[in-house]
Design a protein around this motif. Structure first.
Motif, PDB file in Angstrom:
ATOM      1  N   TYR A   1      13.015  35.336  13.026  1.00 41.49           N
ATOM      2  CA  TYR A   1      13.901  36.317  13.649  1.00 41.49           C
ATOM      3  C   TYR A   1      13.666  36.242  15.150  1.00 41.49           C
ATOM      4  O   TYR A   1      12.521  36.319  15.607  1.00 41.49           O
ATOM      5  N   LEU A   2      14.734  36.088  15.905  1.00 39.23           N
ATOM      6  CA  LEU A   2      14.658  36.145  17.355  1.00 39.23           C
ATOM      7  C   LEU A   2      15.087  37.549  17.763  1.00 39.23           C
ATOM      8  O   LEU A   2      16.253  37.909  17.598  1.00 39.23           O
ATOM      9  N   VAL A   3      14.151  38.335  18.253  1.00 39.02           N
ATOM     10  CA  VAL A   3      14.407  39.738  18.563  1.00 39.02           C
ATOM     11  C   VAL A   3      14.655  39.886  20.061  1.00 39.02           C
ATOM     12  O   VAL A   3      13.725  39.787  20.871  1.00 39.02           O
ATOM     13  N   SER A   4      15.908  40.096  20.416  1.00 43.65           N
ATOM     14  CA  SER A   4      16.289  40.235  21.821  1.00 43.65           C
ATOM     15  C   SER A   4      15.893  41.608  22.347  1.00 43.65           C
ATOM     16  O   SER A   4      16.232  42.630  21.749  1.00 43.65           O
ATOM     17  N   LEU A   5      15.203  41.592  23.484  1.00 41.00           N
ATOM     18  CA  LEU A   5      14.831  42.833  24.155  1.00 41.00           C
ATOM     19  C   LEU A   5      15.649  43.031  25.425  1.00 41.00           C
ATOM     20  O   LEU A   5      15.229  43.724  26.348  1.00 41.00           O
ATOM     21  N   ASP A   6      16.817  42.416  25.449  1.00 39.13           N
ATOM     22  CA  ASP A   6      17.716  42.627  26.575  1.00 39.13           C
ATOM     23  C   ASP A   6      18.111  44.095  26.634  1.00 39.13           C
ATOM     24  O   ASP A   6      18.020  44.817  25.635  1.00 39.13           O
ATOM     25  N   PHE A   7      18.575  44.521  27.797  1.00 43.45           N
ATOM     26  CA  PHE A   7      18.954  45.915  27.990  1.00 43.45           C
ATOM     27  C   PHE A   7      20.115  46.296  27.070  1.00 43.45           C
ATOM     28  O   PHE A   7      20.947  45.455  26.733  1.00 43.45           O
ATOM     29  N   PRO A   8      20.175  47.553  26.634  1.00 39.97           N
ATOM     30  CA  PRO A   8      21.183  47.981  25.658  1.00 39.97           C
ATOM     31  C   PRO A   8      22.627  47.623  26.003  1.00 39.97           C
ATOM     32  O   PRO A   8      23.424  47.370  25.101  1.00 39.97           O
ATOM     33  N   ASP A   9      22.967  47.543  27.280  1.00 45.91           N
ATOM     34  CA  ASP A   9      24.353  47.222  27.645  1.00 45.91           C
ATOM     35  C   ASP A   9      24.599  45.712  27.758  1.00 45.91           C
ATOM     36  O   ASP A   9      25.650  45.298  28.225  1.00 45.91           O
ATOM     37  N   GLN A  10      23.652  44.903  27.316  1.00 47.18           N
ATOM     38  CA  GLN A  10      23.746  43.449  27.470  1.00 47.18           C
ATOM     39  C   GLN A  10      24.076  42.707  26.168  1.00 47.18           C
ATOM     40  O   GLN A  10      23.904  41.488  26.086  1.00 47.18           O
ATOM     41  N   LEU A  11      24.569  43.396  25.159  1.00 49.97           N
ATOM     42  CA  LEU A  11      24.856  42.752  23.880  1.00 49.97           C
ATOM     43  C   LEU A  11      25.835  41.591  24.033  1.00 49.97           C
ATOM     44  O   LEU A  11      25.626  40.512  23.468  1.00 49.97           O
ATOM     45  N   ASP A  12      26.902  41.774  24.805  1.00 52.05           N
ATOM     46  CA  ASP A  12      27.866  40.681  24.998  1.00 52.05           C
ATOM     47  C   ASP A  12      27.219  39.489  25.676  1.00 52.05           C
ATOM     48  O   ASP A  12      27.496  38.342  25.324  1.00 52.05           O
ATOM     49  N   LYS A  13      26.355  39.741  26.641  1.00 50.26           N
ATOM     50  CA  LYS A  13      25.639  38.658  27.322  1.00 50.26           C
ATOM     51  C   LYS A  13      24.777  37.884  26.327  1.00 50.26           C
ATOM     52  O   LYS A  13      24.734  36.651  26.353  1.00 50.26           O
ATOM     53  N   VAL A  14      24.096  38.590  25.445  1.00 51.35           N
ATOM     54  CA  VAL A  14      23.252  37.949  24.433  1.00 51.35           C
ATOM     55  C   VAL A  14      24.118  37.121  23.482  1.00 51.35           C
ATOM     56  O   VAL A  14      23.778  35.987  23.164  1.00 51.35           O
ATOM     57  N   ARG A  15      25.237  37.663  23.058  1.00 51.12           N
ATOM     58  CA  ARG A  15      26.139  36.923  22.164  1.00 51.12           C
ATOM     59  C   ARG A  15      26.622  35.636  22.817  1.00 51.12           C
ATOM     60  O   ARG A  15      26.659  34.584  22.173  1.00 51.12           O
ATOM     61  N   LYS A  16      26.990  35.697  24.087  1.00 46.27           N
ATOM     62  CA  LYS A  16      27.436  34.490  24.800  1.00 46.27           C
ATOM     63  C   LYS A  16      26.297  33.485  24.904  1.00 46.27           C
ATOM     64  O   LYS A  16      26.506  32.278  24.735  1.00 46.27           O
ATOM     65  N   PHE A  17      25.099  33.972  25.176  1.00 50.50           N
ATOM     66  CA  PHE A  17      23.928  33.108  25.278  1.00 50.50           C
ATOM     67  C   PHE A  17      23.661  32.396  23.949  1.00 50.50           C
ATOM     68  O   PHE A  17      23.424  31.190  23.928  1.00 50.50           O
ATOM     69  N   ILE A  18      23.709  33.144  22.853  1.00 50.34           N
ATOM     70  CA  ILE A  18      23.479  32.582  21.515  1.00 50.34           C
ATOM     71  C   ILE A  18      24.495  31.483  21.225  1.00 50.34           C
ATOM     72  O   ILE A  18      24.164  30.419  20.715  1.00 50.34           O
ATOM     73  N   SER A  19      25.740  31.754  21.557  1.00 50.96           N
ATOM     74  CA  SER A  19      26.808  30.785  21.337  1.00 50.96           C
ATOM     75  C   SER A  19      26.597  29.542  22.201  1.00 50.96           C
ATOM     76  O   SER A  19      26.693  28.413  21.711  1.00 50.96           O
ATOM     77  N   LYS A  20      26.296  29.746  23.457  1.00 54.23           N
ATOM     78  CA  LYS A  20      26.100  28.633  24.388  1.00 54.23           C
ATOM     79  C   LYS A  20      24.931  27.749  23.966  1.00 54.23           C
ATOM     80  O   LYS A  20      25.001  26.525  24.028  1.00 54.23           O
TER      81      LYS A  20
END
Length: 154
Positions: free
Chosen positions: A72-91
């Protein structure tokens, strides 16, 4: 017309990748930690803004391909950064299960993951099928991660 079809396929693949990121509260993460049913379950705590975290992600991706290991990769990015994390995962084309920890105050969960954790990342929790836990607050290189995993598997 070909360009439109290709563009649609790219957008569809992005949206499929983006759906793999599950925002969760710590209580749900804790359930996953406690109910691990693989021979070894690995929880890697990271963020898109953490250079050492990003550097070690490919090693965890390789680890995830083992039959007896669940990552499990547990992202600790800030709560408003979900879209950024999704783009990162895709990229980055990550295949491990990504959990977006939706918590505002890290102090509420850090010591519950491990008493050894100061809150720095990257950090990794290993949970064996016997319920033993091992915690590391550091970045892993490929060889060191493989050696560590092999110690806990055999």
């Amino acid at each position: 017309m070909k360009k439109i079809v290709i563009w649609c396929m790219v957008l569809m693949s992005f949206s499929l990748s983006a759906q793999l990121v599950e925002p969760i509260k710590f209580t749900k993460l804790q359930e996953k930690i406690l109910s691990s049913n693989s021979e070894l379950t690995v929880f890697n705590f990271w963020a898109t803004w953490c250079a050492p975290c990003i550097k070690e992600l490919p090693h965890f991706e390789t680890l995830n391909s083992k039959d007896n290991v669940k990552v499990y990769l547990v992202s600790l990015d800030f709560p408003d950064q979900l879209d950024k994390v999704r783009k990162f995962i895709s990229k980055k084309n990550l295949n491990s299960e990504v959990l977006f920890l939706d918590e505002k105050d890290p102090d509420t969960y850090i010591s519950k993951v491990s008493q050894e954790w100061s809150g720095a990342i990257p950090a990794t929790l290993f949970v064996t099928d016997l319920g033993k836990t091992f915690f590391y607050e550091k970045a892993f290189d490929k060889e060191e991660l493989e050696k560590t995993v092999n110690e806990y598997l055999y």
